[in-house]
Design a protein around this motif. Sequence first.
Motif, PDB file in Angstrom:
ATOM      1  N   LYS A 453       0.817  -1.188   0.031  1.00  0.00           N
ATOM      2  CA  LYS A 453       0.071  -0.042  -0.071  1.00  0.00           C
ATOM      3  C   LYS A 453       0.943   1.280  -0.001  1.00  0.00           C
ATOM      4  O   LYS A 453       2.106   1.292   0.499  1.00  0.00           O
ATOM      5  N   THR A 454       0.141   2.287  -0.566  1.00  0.00           N
ATOM      6  CA  THR A 454       0.913   3.657  -0.526  1.00  0.00           C
ATOM      7  C   THR A 454       1.083   4.068   1.043  1.00  0.00           C
ATOM      8  O   THR A 454       0.308   4.068   1.671  1.00  0.00           O
ATOM      9  N   GLY A 455       2.284   4.773   1.204  1.00  0.00           N
ATOM     10  CA  GLY A 455       2.451   5.298   2.682  1.00  0.00           C
ATOM     11  C   GLY A 455       3.353   4.298   3.652  1.00  0.00           C
ATOM     12  O   GLY A 455       3.893   4.848   4.465  1.00  0.00           O
ATOM     13  N   THR A 456       3.445   3.050   2.991  1.00  0.00           N
ATOM     14  CA  THR A 456       4.268   2.137   3.890  1.00  0.00           C
ATOM     15  C   THR A 456       5.602   2.225   3.631  1.00  0.00           C
ATOM     16  O   THR A 456       6.135   2.688   2.340  1.00  0.00           O
ATOM     17  N   PRO A 457       6.610   1.775   4.326  1.00  0.00           N
ATOM     18  CA  PRO A 457       8.102   2.082   4.301  1.00  0.00           C
ATOM     19  C   PRO A 457       8.609   1.455   3.067  1.00  0.00           C
ATOM     20  O   PRO A 457       9.434   2.190   2.328  1.00  0.00           O
ATOM     21  N   ALA A 459       6.746   0.647   0.106  1.00  0.00           N
ATOM     22  CA  ALA A 459       6.084   0.885  -1.047  1.00  0.00           C
ATOM     23  C   ALA A 459       6.866   1.552  -1.974  1.00  0.00           C
ATOM     24  O   ALA A 459       7.771   2.189  -1.948  1.00  0.00           O
ATOM     25  N   ALA A 460       6.210   1.441  -3.190  1.00  0.00           N
ATOM     26  CA  ALA A 460       6.932   2.043  -4.583  1.00  0.00           C
ATOM     27  C   ALA A 460       6.727   3.464  -4.466  1.00  0.00           C
ATOM     28  O   ALA A 460       5.462   4.099  -3.687  1.00  0.00           O
ATOM     29  N   SER A 461       7.545   4.307  -5.009  1.00  0.00           N
ATOM     30  CA  SER A 461       7.573   5.913  -5.198  1.00  0.00           C
ATOM     31  C   SER A 461       6.184   6.186  -5.732  1.00  0.00           C
ATOM     32  O   SER A 461       6.039   5.544  -6.959  1.00  0.00           O
ATOM     33  N   TRP A 466       2.626   7.058 -10.754  1.00  0.00           N
ATOM     34  CA  TRP A 466       2.060   7.740 -11.720  1.00  0.00           C
ATOM     35  C   TRP A 466       2.649   7.789 -13.029  1.00  0.00           C
ATOM     36  O   TRP A 466       2.094   7.817 -14.423  1.00  0.00           O
ATOM     37  N   ASP A 467       3.917   7.563 -13.198  1.00  0.00           N
ATOM     38  CA  ASP A 467       4.634   7.501 -14.517  1.00  0.00           C
ATOM     39  C   ASP A 467       4.358   6.215 -15.342  1.00  0.00           C
ATOM     40  O   ASP A 467       4.329   6.478 -16.477  1.00  0.00           O
ATOM     41  N   LEU A 468       4.198   5.111 -14.505  1.00  0.00           N
ATOM     42  CA  LEU A 468       3.935   3.996 -15.178  1.00  0.00           C
ATOM     43  C   LEU A 468       2.669   3.989 -15.669  1.00  0.00           C
ATOM     44  O   LEU A 468       2.154   3.490 -16.664  1.00  0.00           O
ATOM     45  N   VAL A 469       1.703   4.541 -14.780  1.00  0.00           N
ATOM     46  CA  VAL A 469       0.212   4.821 -15.372  1.00  0.00           C
ATOM     47  C   VAL A 469       0.149   5.503 -16.407  1.00  0.00           C
ATOM     48  O   VAL A 469      -0.757   5.290 -17.651  1.00  0.00           O
ATOM     49  N   SER A 470       0.818   6.425 -16.732  1.00  0.00           N
ATOM     50  CA  SER A 470       0.989   7.485 -17.992  1.00  0.00           C
ATOM     51  C   SER A 470       1.327   6.476 -19.025  1.00  0.00           C
ATOM     52  O   SER A 470       0.786   7.082 -20.145  1.00  0.00           O
ATOM     53  N   SER A 491       5.766  -6.030 -19.856  1.00  0.00           N
ATOM     54  CA  SER A 491       6.257  -4.696 -19.462  1.00  0.00           C
ATOM     55  C   SER A 491       7.540  -4.776 -19.324  1.00  0.00           C
ATOM     56  O   SER A 491       8.776  -3.867 -19.394  1.00  0.00           O
ATOM     57  N   GLY A 492       8.285  -5.920 -18.396  1.00  0.00           N
ATOM     58  CA  GLY A 492       9.286  -6.074 -17.927  1.00  0.00           C
ATOM     59  C   GLY A 492       9.757  -5.065 -16.700  1.00  0.00           C
ATOM     60  O   GLY A 492      10.872  -4.949 -16.432  1.00  0.00           O
ATOM     61  N   LYS A 493       8.742  -4.722 -16.096  1.00  0.00           N
ATOM     62  CA  LYS A 493       8.881  -3.948 -14.855  1.00  0.00           C
ATOM     63  C   LYS A 493       8.983  -4.740 -13.495  1.00  0.00           C
ATOM     64  O   LYS A 493       8.278  -5.888 -13.558  1.00  0.00           O
ATOM     65  N   THR A 494       9.433  -4.298 -12.561  1.00  0.00           N
ATOM     66  CA  THR A 494       9.607  -5.030 -11.328  1.00  0.00           C
ATOM     67  C   THR A 494       8.344  -4.709 -10.309  1.00  0.00           C
ATOM     68  O   THR A 494       8.076  -5.586  -9.458  1.00  0.00           O
ATOM     69  N   PHE A 495       7.495  -3.705 -10.791  1.00  0.00           N
ATOM     70  CA  PHE A 495       6.434  -3.541  -9.924  1.00  0.00           C
ATOM     71  C   PHE A 495       5.336  -3.032 -10.881  1.00  0.00           C
ATOM     72  O   PHE A 495       5.613  -2.339 -11.988  1.00  0.00           O
ATOM     73  N   ILE A 496       3.808  -3.152 -10.540  1.00  0.00           N
ATOM     74  CA  ILE A 496       2.749  -2.589 -11.455  1.00  0.00           C
ATOM     75  C   ILE A 496       1.985  -1.560 -10.423  1.00  0.00           C
ATOM     76  O   ILE A 496       1.523  -2.089  -9.235  1.00  0.00           O
TER      77      ILE A 496
END
Length: 536
Positions: A453-457, A459-461, A466-470, A491-496
Amino acid sequence: MKTRGPSQVQFWFIALAIGIAAGVAALLFRLGIEAAQSFLYGTDDPTYLASFAAGLAWYQILLIPIIGGLCVGIILDRFTDDGRVRSVADVIEGAALNEGRVEVRRGLASAAASLITLSSGGSSGREGPVVHLAAVISTAVCRLIRANGITGRDLLGCAVAAAVSASFNAPIAGALFALEVVLRHFALHAFAPIVIASVAGTVINRLAFGDVTEFMLTGKNALEFYVELPAFLLLGVVCGLVAVLLMKAIFWAEDFAGFLQARTGLPRFLRPAVAGALLGLLAIWWPHIIGVGYETTSAALTGELLAHEAIVFVVLKVIAVAITMGGRMGGGVFSPSLMVGALTGLAFGIIATSLFPNVSGEGTLYALAGMGAVAAAVLGAPISTTLIVFELTGDWQTGLAVMVSVSLSTALSSRLVDRSFFLTQLERRNIHLAAGPQAYLLATFKVATVMRKTGTPDAASEDACWDLVSEGVYIDGNATLEQAMPIFEQSGKTFIPVVTLGGEESPPELWGALFQVDALKAMNRALAETAAEEHA
């Protein structure tokens, strides 16, 4: 029990209680069908329904399945969201994906619909509805004691074993059917309670009907050892193809009926009635298609039919079953597969023994082997089906012929469909159980339960998200890991990023991010737990 779960001794008593309840439910279902058939067709002995129906007026034979189909349509339209009868495939799905639970309200409606179908001339079997009805009973118990996944699946197996054994007076096959078809493993921790429940279901059956087999064979089946085995190998191939034809016919009929319903705008509740009209028209000339078909199956096993009669009845039964199932009238496929198999085997046996009379045994032996071969291929259950054939007929001396035919038929049919009729049904609904846990376990995890979740230590930036969402790389929080893993691969990304897309006036909401390593860890834990359960 609700807070800590049942102990082993408590669990066995619960298994016994579920076995008794499922056995009684199966018995009442069978007696209900026989009583309704007697009322609708006016026969004193429903076992000989086809012979009695041949003497009825044509309009009676036509109207009874139409009225029955209309009642079925109204029930399913009122109590289900898709107008579909629940059956064995849904029980398998519940065992794999829903901690041994099935739909209770829809299940009860399906049982009522199937009872009406089988009473009013529908050409299907009673084992599917009985198995699901037993699963409804185990689901109610699981909810009461708050059973976990392992306990829920074991109790489901107990209910199914009792229902099958009570339906066919087959305790060994009932227990193995639950393990082979529904639970799809043979773990020792499940074996004892399932056997207890299966025996309980058999006792219920024998208290009502006595210790008798469903089919009485005449004479002694003889196998000319070694010399005749190649014929049974060939029979297995033929039966495998016939089983595939039966399954494909049902799926073709279902797709075609859905297409016609969409094109014509036919109300959903009228679809079973139209199927009933088609069945009634067939039954005017060929009443053998009515109901479960045990009279015709018995005639095949005792050699009372000619080769051309057996072939014609196979074709008609396949058509009738396809109409019944495609019209969503309800019922199962096990009894029809027994009838189709016995007729196929008899026709094959008559031809084989006439070509090679000096090295052939009884033609009825081929009917017995064919019955097992087609049923095993349809159910995808060679072990339990072989035993069911023995227990239904009481003939244990011809096991070699039956086993040879069953092995060839299942080996062939499993390559032409997704292992069985039930697993192919699920595959058509995009539920991938045939390939094993590695294929379906991802679908059991919601993205929201695995993401950070967002806000946890850790968590992803948010900016990176938002860059990935765009870029169009994101997933909805209500999706499953089955949908997420292809995105990682593409996508080859480490997180979504995990988002909820708003409407035109509301912006998207960022929930957090799903990391590939977390998804793989969750999958690994699930596989380990599944392996531990299956080998416990």
